[in-house]
Design an enzyme around this catalytic site. Structure first.
Site, PDB file in Angstrom:
ATOM      1  N   HIS A 111       1.417   1.260   0.578  1.00 26.94           N
ATOM      2  CA  HIS A 111       1.823   1.850  -0.649  1.00 26.94           C
ATOM      3  C   HIS A 111       0.673   1.448  -1.549  1.00 26.94           C
ATOM      4  CE1 HIS A 111       6.144   2.764  -0.615  1.00 26.94           C
ATOM      5  NE2 HIS A 111       5.534   3.731  -1.099  1.00 26.94           N
ATOM      6  N   CYS A 124       8.744   8.107   1.416  1.00 26.42           N
ATOM      7  CA  CYS A 124       7.691   7.012   2.098  1.00 26.42           C
ATOM      8  C   CYS A 124       8.398   6.286   3.093  1.00 26.42           C
ATOM      9  CB  CYS A 124       7.445   6.082   0.832  1.00 26.42           C
ATOM     10  SG  CYS A 124       5.979   6.865  -0.325  1.00 26.42           S
ATOM     11  N   GLU A 164       3.537  -2.530   3.764  1.00 27.58           N
ATOM     12  CA  GLU A 164       5.053  -2.582   4.045  1.00 27.58           C
ATOM     13  C   GLU A 164       5.456  -3.294   5.249  1.00 27.58           C
ATOM     14  OE1 GLU A 164       7.071  -1.816   1.935  1.00 27.58           O
ATOM     15  OE2 GLU A 164       6.025  -0.848   0.421  1.00 27.58           O
ATOM     16  N   ARG A 224      16.232   9.450  -5.478  1.00 34.80           N
ATOM     17  CA  ARG A 224      16.624   9.242  -6.954  1.00 34.80           C
ATOM     18  C   ARG A 224      16.104  10.614  -7.544  1.00 34.80           C
ATOM     19  NH1 ARG A 224      13.305   8.106 -10.961  1.00 34.80           N
ATOM     20  NH2 ARG A 224      11.906   7.566  -9.549  1.00 34.80           N
TER      21      ARG A 224
END
Lengths: 200, 200, 200, 200
Positions: free
Chosen positions: D165, D141, D78, D88
């Protein structure tokens, strides 16, 4: 000249079937050929009962069956149907055949008698994605494609027949992540082009 | 009320840019707001020079920049732009900055000041797939989104601004296997809805 | 009991073929059955010449041909081979047959005589993704699957035969964006399980 | 030199978390640096409480947080974390923040201080797919990546930190259609390489 075009009723929890929505919008005549459209039940056997009686009634020169292939990106002109029903989900009357032959006295497979390569090229010329597909699956779509080709081979060797799979409509994927779709106008245009090529 | 909507010229070997094709078809007025459209060069820096001089000339209340995101399935309303240019391919004048800050005195990132969630919901209500995206990439699209928000933060704190990515058009994917696309009418409709929400 | 397992040489610009790499690592004996492995050229006709002469020499009870299916996510146990060669790219000797029957006196299609559902379940039990596939394509893989089943139907009705497609290896997708792959150990394990099921 | 590596407990209905499984298998020492591994709860705030107290206890030179990114094909190093929680699905204690800043006095975003391009190149050299990612999402995350970089910027400017990730494990996708995955050995190797690059 007469073309019979079929589409299935919705299945698998969907509220619409893009094939059915699209065939309803086809013109009644294309390049001088009469276009007859007919809804088929998404049911093993019963779909073929309806289709065969419609063929006997209408005596078409060409039969194009159309179905939904959720997850595909392009108009898929099917090359071949195989002699097996193997249903991942039940059909609309709860039947779920597993590894059953469709017609025990039929060939292992039948090839489409439509001009599949020519149809694909003509659809792409209209700037709509299209491809030859080598599998119609093992659900009611393959069942109907196999059935109509079996019927033609036994009873109407001069009748051309085949199957076209179409993607979801955009309205069907609004809540499905990363799932390809098309607009109804692209699908109607593609089917019109397919009919034009099939009657030439 | 005035809305400035921008689209990029084609890049990356494409013959059209869906963003540009779509903004050309927007109505001149939406819900009483004037809609001004402008093409931007797909070039680092120069795109911002054009955009900033257009903002000074037009003095819009809202700026919506639109770009192509090949490979995405849905209208992507961008949430955030980051302070880095990192180009995988050269821009249309051959520039390929790698890991360069866009404005050394800018924030690490700026958040869109458009009502992104409301825009997504309104587009989905029109049965067109849409989503909030958390990355505008690091190419000219992010460059322009970052630039317009930097500019607004420094000079026009009341001007709302943001970026919307749109999928390929069908005509762009006819020879790209398994690549999602949309029709121009869906994209134009989605942008119209986005403008409606942004001026409310 | 003897099992002949084949894999293809690399093709389509790839430096390795996961099928070939995997079969080289299979044990010489599995559950008491002798395992013979053989490389096939990725060439129409010549692949079958080599395979048929190997079958005549080794007289195996089971033949499992293995090939690469770039872009697939799971071990694909093929259900059916169809009587057509239709090559999107030339084979390793430059042949590119278009819509040619493989054996004019053969069936339209042959179904695998391996226990395909049982193989899939056993591979999944090892926590490796697997599925029945309904198309082996129309390139050299389908050519070889069709050929071995044609041969068996004509000359060795008791010999079981079929085809398994495997994904790319990770090393093949390092520079391919968003392309699924597997490790060699998963592929070797899956093929071992397929052999175990095929000799039971 | 000391490296703290964290992984999350399983979430979202999964039975394992590939990040956690992988970090448990890391060597205790890599190129002379001590490697300390720690599980984090998949819970907003609590994950950072645990992480910050671990940092105070261990005083590491480098912190690498690792998380699962279901649906990604490659190891994703990342680039940036953004100052927003937007969940979500609920976290493992039922919290589901929507559009909340993580630290109101923090920057809009923080860039990873790990050598992200160098890590990607080194992983690819091991023939494992890897890429720089421009979004860590807006779930726990991103929350942890943002939090550790915020903490470093405020209290430990010399401590390097970032987030990686990893895809699903194969065992997680056996019943998920067309979903990419990796083996545990590829993930452990990739993380080892990332640590090597981060301490150089």
């Amino acid at each position: 000249m007469k073309v019979l075009v079929t589409g299935f009723e919705p299945f698998g929890g969907e509220k619409v079937n893009p094939a059915l929505e699209a065939i309803k919008l086809l013109p009644k005549e294309i390049n001088g050929a009469q276009v007859v459209v007919r809804e088929l039940p998404t049911v093993f056997r019963k779909s073929l009962d309806v289709l065969f009686s419609e063929i006997e009634k209408e005596n078409p020169d060409v039969v194009i069956c159309v179905g939904q292939a959720g997850g595909r990106f392009a108009i898929s002109v099917e090359r071949v149907a195989i002699n097996v029903d193997d249903a991942r989900i039940p059909d609309n009357e709860g039947n779920q055949p597993i590894d059953q032959p469709i017609f025990p006295d039929g060939e292992n497979a039948y090839f489409s008698t439509l001009p599949i390569k020519r149809i694909v090229e003509a659809i792409k010329k209209e700037k709509i994605p299209a491809e030859v597909s080598n599998t119609a699956g093992t659900y009611v779509c393959n069942h109907v494609m196999y059935g109509v080709l079996y019927y033609a081979s036994k009873k109407k060797p001069n009748m051309k027949a085949g199957f076209i799979h179409v993607p979801y409509l955009f309205e069907q994927v609004v809540d499905k992540k990363n799932t390809p779709a098309m607009g109804l106008n692209e699908i109607v245009k593609a089917l019109t082009v397919a009919i034009e090529q099939s009657i030439t």
